[in-house]
Design an enzyme around this catalytic site. Structure first.
Site, short mmCIF file in Angstrom:
data_model
loop_
_atom_site.label_atom_id
_atom_site.label_comp_id
_atom_site.label_asym_id
_atom_site.label_seq_id
_atom_site.Cartn_x
_atom_site.Cartn_y
_atom_site.Cartn_z
N LYS A 46 -0.04 -9.18 2.01
CA LYS A 46 -1.00 -9.76 1.08
C LYS A 46 -0.81 -11.27 1.06
O LYS A 46 0.31 -11.76 1.13
CB LYS A 46 -0.75 -9.20 -0.33
CG LYS A 46 -1.73 -9.64 -1.38
CD LYS A 46 -3.05 -8.93 -1.24
CE LYS A 46 -4.01 -9.27 -2.37
NZ LYS A 46 -4.44 -10.67 -2.40
N SER A 47 -1.91 -12.02 0.99
CA SER A 47 -1.79 -13.47 0.86
C SER A 47 -0.99 -13.79 -0.39
O SER A 47 -1.35 -13.38 -1.50
CB SER A 47 -3.17 -14.12 0.77
OG SER A 47 -3.85 -14.05 2.00
N MET A 72 -11.34 -10.85 -6.33
CA MET A 72 -10.00 -10.40 -6.67
C MET A 72 -9.16 -11.49 -7.35
O MET A 72 -8.38 -11.22 -8.25
CB MET A 72 -9.28 -9.92 -5.41
CG MET A 72 -10.00 -8.78 -4.68
SD MET A 72 -10.19 -7.29 -5.67
CE MET A 72 -8.49 -6.73 -5.75
N GLY A 73 -9.30 -12.73 -6.88
CA GLY A 73 -8.53 -13.81 -7.49
C GLY A 73 -7.09 -13.89 -7.05
O GLY A 73 -6.21 -14.31 -7.80
N CYS A 133 -9.98 -18.63 0.78
CA CYS A 133 -10.18 -17.68 -0.31
C CYS A 133 -11.35 -18.12 -1.18
O CYS A 133 -11.30 -19.20 -1.78
CB CYS A 133 -8.93 -17.54 -1.16
SG CYS A 133 -9.12 -16.26 -2.42
N LYS A 167 -6.82 -18.61 8.62
CA LYS A 167 -7.95 -17.76 8.28
C LYS A 167 -9.08 -18.63 7.78
O LYS A 167 -8.90 -19.44 6.86
CB LYS A 167 -7.57 -16.72 7.22
CG LYS A 167 -8.66 -15.69 6.99
CD LYS A 167 -8.16 -14.52 6.17
CE LYS A 167 -9.20 -13.41 6.10
NZ LYS A 167 -8.70 -12.23 5.36
N ASN A 196 -13.24 -14.69 6.72
CA ASN A 196 -13.03 -14.16 5.38
C ASN A 196 -14.38 -13.71 4.85
O ASN A 196 -15.41 -13.87 5.52
CB ASN A 196 -12.42 -15.24 4.48
CG ASN A 196 -11.61 -14.65 3.33
OD1 ASN A 196 -11.88 -13.55 2.87
ND2 ASN A 196 -10.62 -15.39 2.87
N GLY A 252 -14.45 -8.60 9.93
CA GLY A 252 -15.74 -8.56 9.25
C GLY A 252 -16.66 -7.48 9.77
O GLY A 252 -17.14 -7.56 10.90
N GLY A 274 -10.98 -4.53 6.83
CA GLY A 274 -10.85 -4.72 5.40
C GLY A 274 -11.57 -3.66 4.59
O GLY A 274 -10.97 -2.69 4.13
#
Length: 314
Positions: A46-47, A72-73, A133, A167, A196, A252, A274
């Protein structure tokens, strides 16, 4: 002959090109272990931010007819949590191929702090710097500020010597493809990850006359089938513009083996999944592998390199 999905990435040989996209099925050590035991050839954490983040209020993810929308934040367990897991994983699986470690600081200084810690650590995998993000309120996407990209990468490569990729968000103009590629070609990047989610989409529940996620009044990143044409365009644009030493990871809209084939045809070397991973779970990798092999067998390809990057123009 049966088609082989063997993939070489940064001088390492992987059984197939599939892995998770950071943000999906990689929050906890349990989820990371499930990825490591799946048919994915490797995985990414996870980032992470320097400290644990709860992320945006729920509901913040919604499956919709052609994919997903999320805001998601950056919820995550914090940098040290993932670094401890990654270093333990390496010791336990010393003969395994490198895993990927994602960082997504809320500022330039935070990213530099985490990258310095990774540089000084025993982690010997591959690092992904998330410049894209789109779902943190009040924080713009770094990768749409071209001067800031240069500033960050210049500072990073003053000290960072481990394999590093970035990314990227989706770009929509040839001038932007050209400008970003010109910048990235100045640095010893290992790869770029395209793309992303497409930021700030809006999905409406017409029955209830409402948005479907809570953060940002319903605005969120689009994933899944919605984004595949844009993802393919970005993979192709950067594959044809970047130095050959900079590889492309395609992300994607990979829902089927056909989608994977198209990403590879555009020039991707590795593939991140994803939305479909979120919907289907880790068994998705077995299905994708089988479907891609079936396509290759039908077309007479025995290796990915026979068609990778060889998209024809009319």
């Amino acid at each position: 002959m049966v088609a082989s999905l063997d993939t070489t990435f940064l001088d390492h040989s992987y059984e197939n090109p599939f892995m998770n996209a950071s943000g999906v099925h990689c929050m906890s050590t349990k989820e990371l272990d499930e990825l490591s035991n799946s048919k994915a050839s490797t995985f990414i954490t996870k980032s992470s931010t320097s400290v644990k983040r709860a992320g945006n209020p729920e509901p913040r993810y919604r499956s919709v007819p052609l994919g997903s929308i999320n805001s998601m934040g950056l919820p995550n367990e914090g940098f040290e949590y993932y670094l401890e897991y990654a270093t333990k994983y390496q010791k336990k699986n010393s003969k395994a191929n490198p895993i990927f470690f994602s960082v997504a600081g809320m500022s330039v200084s935070e990213n530099l702090k985490m990258l310095r810690a990774l540089q000084d650590s025993d982690f010997h995998g591959i690092v992904e710097l998330n410049l894209s993000c789109p779902n943190v309120p009040g924080k713009p996407q770094v990768a749409y500020d071209f001067e800031l990209i240069k500033e960050i990468l210049t500072q990073v490569f003053e000290f960072f010597t481990k394999p590093l990729g970035v990314k990227l968000p989706p770009y929509f103009d040839f001038a932007h493809f050209d400008a970003v590629a010109k910048i990235l070609n100045q640095y010893p990047l290992a790869y770029v990850n395209c793309i992303n989610s497409i930021g700030n989409g809006l999905y409406i529940d017409a029955q209830n006359e409402s948005v479907v996620i809570k953060p940002k009044n319903g605005f969120g990143g689009l994933g899944g089938e919605y984004v595949k044409p844009t993802a393919l365009a970005n993979v192709r644009a950067f594959y044809t513009r970047l130095n050959p030493s900079i590889k492309v990871i395609g992300t994607g809209g990979i829902k089927t083996g056909q989608d994977a084939f198209e990403h590879l045809l555009c020039g991707a070397t590795m593939l991140q999944v994803g939305t479909e991973l979120c919907e289907e779970g880790v068994t998705v990798f077995t299905r994708l592998e089988n479907e891609l092999k079936e396509i290759m067998d039908r077309k007479g390809y025995t290796s990915i390199e026979q068609f990778r990057g060889k998209l024809k123009s009319l």
